[in-house]
Motif scaffolding. Sequence first.
Motif, PDB file in Angstrom:
ATOM      1  N   GLY A 185       0.800  -1.224   0.000  1.00 41.20           N
ATOM      2  CA  GLY A 185       0.000   0.000   0.000  1.00 41.20           C
ATOM      3  C   GLY A 185       0.824   1.260   0.000  1.00 41.20           C
ATOM      4  N   VAL A 186       2.149   1.121   0.093  1.00 45.95           N
ATOM      5  CA  VAL A 186       3.060   2.263   0.061  1.00 45.95           C
ATOM      6  C   VAL A 186       3.467   2.521  -1.388  1.00 45.95           C
ATOM      7  CG1 VAL A 186       5.331   3.114   0.788  1.00 45.95           C
ATOM      8  CG2 VAL A 186       3.924   1.787   2.378  1.00 45.95           C
ATOM      9  N   THR A 187       3.558   3.764  -1.776  1.00 40.06           N
ATOM     10  CA  THR A 187       4.096   4.127  -3.088  1.00 40.06           C
ATOM     11  C   THR A 187       5.597   4.330  -2.945  1.00 40.06           C
ATOM     12  OG1 THR A 187       2.027   5.208  -3.759  1.00 40.06           O
ATOM     13  CG2 THR A 187       4.029   5.809  -4.962  1.00 40.06           C
ATOM     14  N   TRP A 188       6.358   3.401  -3.496  1.00 40.84           N
ATOM     15  CA  TRP A 188       7.821   3.419  -3.348  1.00 40.84           C
ATOM     16  C   TRP A 188       8.454   4.026  -4.592  1.00 40.84           C
ATOM     17  CZ3 TRP A 188       9.415   2.001   1.380  1.00 40.84           C
ATOM     18  CH2 TRP A 188       8.639   1.101   2.117  1.00 40.84           C
ATOM     19  N   ARG A 189       9.412   4.915  -4.387  1.00 41.09           N
ATOM     20  CA  ARG A 189      10.186   5.488  -5.487  1.00 41.09           C
ATOM     21  C   ARG A 189      11.662   5.309  -5.183  1.00 41.09           C
ATOM     22  NH1 ARG A 189       8.797  11.323  -6.904  1.00 41.09           N
ATOM     23  NH2 ARG A 189       9.837  10.692  -8.840  1.00 41.09           N
ATOM     24  N   VAL A 190      12.396   4.806  -6.160  1.00 42.07           N
ATOM     25  CA  VAL A 190      13.795   4.428  -5.961  1.00 42.07           C
ATOM     26  C   VAL A 190      14.699   5.380  -6.717  1.00 42.07           C
ATOM     27  CG1 VAL A 190      15.471   2.566  -6.142  1.00 42.07           C
ATOM     28  CG2 VAL A 190      13.043   2.024  -5.797  1.00 42.07           C
ATOM     29  N   GLY A 191      15.706   5.925  -6.022  1.00 44.03           N
ATOM     30  CA  GLY A 191      16.633   6.825  -6.688  1.00 44.03           C
ATOM     31  C   GLY A 191      17.788   7.209  -5.782  1.00 44.03           C
ATOM     32  N   PRO A 192      18.678   8.068  -6.266  1.00 44.29           N
ATOM     33  CA  PRO A 192      19.843   8.491  -5.477  1.00 44.29           C
ATOM     34  C   PRO A 192      19.451   9.462  -4.374  1.00 44.29           C
ATOM     35  CG  PRO A 192      19.783   9.699  -7.534  1.00 44.29           C
ATOM     36  CD  PRO A 192      18.679   8.681  -7.616  1.00 44.29           C
ATOM     37  N   LEU A 193      20.200   9.440  -3.304  1.00 43.83           N
ATOM     38  CA  LEU A 193      19.939  10.374  -2.212  1.00 43.83           C
ATOM     39  C   LEU A 193      20.233  11.803  -2.641  1.00 43.83           C
ATOM     40  CD1 LEU A 193      19.293  10.964   0.782  1.00 43.83           C
ATOM     41  CD2 LEU A 193      21.719  10.536   1.293  1.00 43.83           C
ATOM     42  N   THR A 194      21.382  11.991  -3.278  1.00 40.40           N
ATOM     43  CA  THR A 194      21.811  13.327  -3.693  1.00 40.40           C
ATOM     44  C   THR A 194      22.231  13.309  -5.156  1.00 40.40           C
ATOM     45  OG1 THR A 194      24.105  12.915  -3.009  1.00 40.40           O
ATOM     46  CG2 THR A 194      22.626  13.863  -1.376  1.00 40.40           C
ATOM     47  N   ALA A 195      22.405  14.472  -5.729  1.00 36.13           N
ATOM     48  CA  ALA A 195      22.816  14.580  -7.130  1.00 36.13           C
ATOM     49  C   ALA A 195      24.248  14.075  -7.302  1.00 36.13           C
ATOM     50  CB  ALA A 195      22.713  16.034  -7.595  1.00 36.13           C
ATOM     51  N   GLY A 196      24.519  13.486  -8.440  1.00 39.15           N
ATOM     52  CA  GLY A 196      25.878  13.051  -8.758  1.00 39.15           C
ATOM     53  C   GLY A 196      26.186  11.621  -8.397  1.00 39.15           C
ATOM     54  N   GLU A 197      25.276  10.925  -7.734  1.00 40.15           N
ATOM     55  CA  GLU A 197      25.516   9.525  -7.398  1.00 40.15           C
ATOM     56  C   GLU A 197      25.252   8.662  -8.632  1.00 40.15           C
ATOM     57  OE1 GLU A 197      23.167   8.329  -4.087  1.00 40.15           O
ATOM     58  OE2 GLU A 197      23.840   9.966  -2.811  1.00 40.15           O
ATOM     59  N   SER A 198      26.177   7.756  -8.928  1.00 42.40           N
ATOM     60  CA  SER A 198      26.018   6.904 -10.104  1.00 42.40           C
ATOM     61  C   SER A 198      26.712   5.573  -9.869  1.00 42.40           C
ATOM     62  CB  SER A 198      26.600   7.589 -11.350  1.00 42.40           C
ATOM     63  OG  SER A 198      27.985   7.839 -11.177  1.00 42.40           O
ATOM     64  N   GLY A 199      26.514   4.652 -10.806  1.00 43.35           N
ATOM     65  CA  GLY A 199      27.213   3.372 -10.760  1.00 43.35           C
ATOM     66  C   GLY A 199      26.651   2.385  -9.772  1.00 43.35           C
ATOM     67  N   LYS A 200      25.434   2.579  -9.299  1.00 41.85           N
ATOM     68  CA  LYS A 200      24.843   1.671  -8.323  1.00 41.85           C
ATOM     69  C   LYS A 200      23.610   1.000  -8.925  1.00 41.85           C
ATOM     70  CE  LYS A 200      22.334   1.731  -3.907  1.00 41.85           C
ATOM     71  NZ  LYS A 200      22.780   0.441  -3.410  1.00 41.85           N
ATOM     72  N   ASP A 201      23.501  -0.315  -8.747  1.00 41.77           N
ATOM     73  CA  ASP A 201      22.311  -1.042  -9.158  1.00 41.77           C
ATOM     74  C   ASP A 201      21.254  -0.871  -8.073  1.00 41.77           C
ATOM     75  OD1 ASP A 201      20.369  -2.793 -10.004  1.00 41.77           O
ATOM     76  OD2 ASP A 201      21.474  -4.596  -9.434  1.00 41.77           O
ATOM     77  N   ARG A 202      20.255  -0.047  -8.340  1.00 48.61           N
ATOM     78  CA  ARG A 202      19.250   0.279  -7.330  1.00 48.61           C
ATOM     79  C   ARG A 202      17.992  -0.586  -7.433  1.00 48.61           C
ATOM     80  NH1 ARG A 202      20.998   4.934  -5.033  1.00 48.61           N
ATOM     81  NH2 ARG A 202      22.476   6.160  -6.268  1.00 48.61           N
ATOM     82  N   LEU A 203      17.820  -1.273  -8.552  1.00 46.75           N
ATOM     83  CA  LEU A 203      16.569  -1.983  -8.782  1.00 46.75           C
ATOM     84  C   LEU A 203      16.701  -3.504  -8.716  1.00 46.75           C
ATOM     85  CD1 LEU A 203      15.224   0.183 -11.751  1.00 46.75           C
ATOM     86  CD2 LEU A 203      14.785   0.454  -9.300  1.00 46.75           C
ATOM     87  N   GLY A 204      17.903  -4.034  -8.866  1.00 52.35           N
ATOM     88  CA  GLY A 204      18.082  -5.472  -8.842  1.00 52.35           C
ATOM     89  C   GLY A 204      17.696  -6.115 -10.164  1.00 52.35           C
ATOM     90  N   SER A 205      17.803  -7.424 -10.220  1.00 54.95           N
ATOM     91  CA  SER A 205      17.572  -8.145 -11.471  1.00 54.95           C
ATOM     92  C   SER A 205      16.183  -8.745 -11.587  1.00 54.95           C
ATOM     93  CB  SER A 205      18.612  -9.266 -11.605  1.00 54.95           C
ATOM     94  OG  SER A 205      18.521 -10.163 -10.497  1.00 54.95           O
TER      95      SER A 205
END
Length: 345
Positions: free
Chosen positions: A142-162
């Motif tokens: 029932g929660v609306t989840w949004r996935v992303g970086p904490l701050t600007a400039g973060e990259s190279g991380k798999d945030r969603l999985g396979s």
Amino acid sequence: MSSPAPSPASSSASSPVIRLGLRDWDHVVPLASGLVDVAGFTVRVDSRDTTPDVLAEPGLDGGETSFSRYVQARAAGDDRLVGLPAFVMRGFRQRCVLVRVDSPLRTLAQLAGARVGLTGWPDSGNTWTRALLRAEGVDLTGVTWRVGPLTAGESGKDRLGSRPLPANVSAMAEGETLEGELAAGRLDAILSPFMPAELFTRDSRFRHLLDDHRAAERAYWAATGFVPGIHLVTLKREVVEAHPALPAALLAGLERSKRRWVERRRLLADTTPWLLHELTESAVLFGDDWMPYGAESNAEMTRAFCEELYAQGVWPEPIDPAVVFPDPALATVAVAALSSPLSAV
């Protein structure tokens, strides 16, 4: 903390050289700096800013790995990494829920039906934090989840999985950040293992959801008997096959490093204004070791984590905790290697 990169598990004249990629956790510094050794091996530690992908780096024999991704791999029958029950990153998650300073939200239960951002869907820390919501009766679907970086400039991380994401989970748009969306009111709360820089200022726009997260964490400890594990140390399977004694020896070396760090911090406590108080309070509450190594000491925590991965839909079927640390040599830390008193290490 780093040195020229030899080939994995190369041998020096005296002992095999083992290269590990680790972030610079305080309790690993004695091992990384050579103050603590690993019997039969020469360990070189590459200090990393972010968690390495051990399998993707041919120059590494092992290193720091997400507990979630490791457990999922083992559940899928992928044993290319051998996990050591040595959690270099572990910590309570009650502190990891942030809201705006003017938010009316004060409890985890109030996040039911909320818009919540988080730094990665399958991440270990966020899995533990969502477990807290489940324990308070919050329906995660029932929660609306949004996935992303904490701050600007973060990259190279798999945030969603396979794996396919639940219908109520979506990735944030390019350029959006959790900080920005929370500040703008488009999110009600965010889950993050690391704190935004402005939280350490007097005019921060954000605060912890729980007014006294320390009290909630103490209650969690009283109820569970463990501090959640987030990242552990792993070794490549081929390295372990070439050096069967390595896992137990490295586990003992990591234990000695941790013990030396605790002993030195208790002596040299003037690195923060209140560190001595923290060390004293922690010893009274947790005993001599709040982050024990060895599969037996972490069995209940491992079982609980496997259950959460399934309950939250991160993994599609129940996970047998026995697949996580199957080597009986890692059940406990080798006593012979730790026979000397704390003051001697």
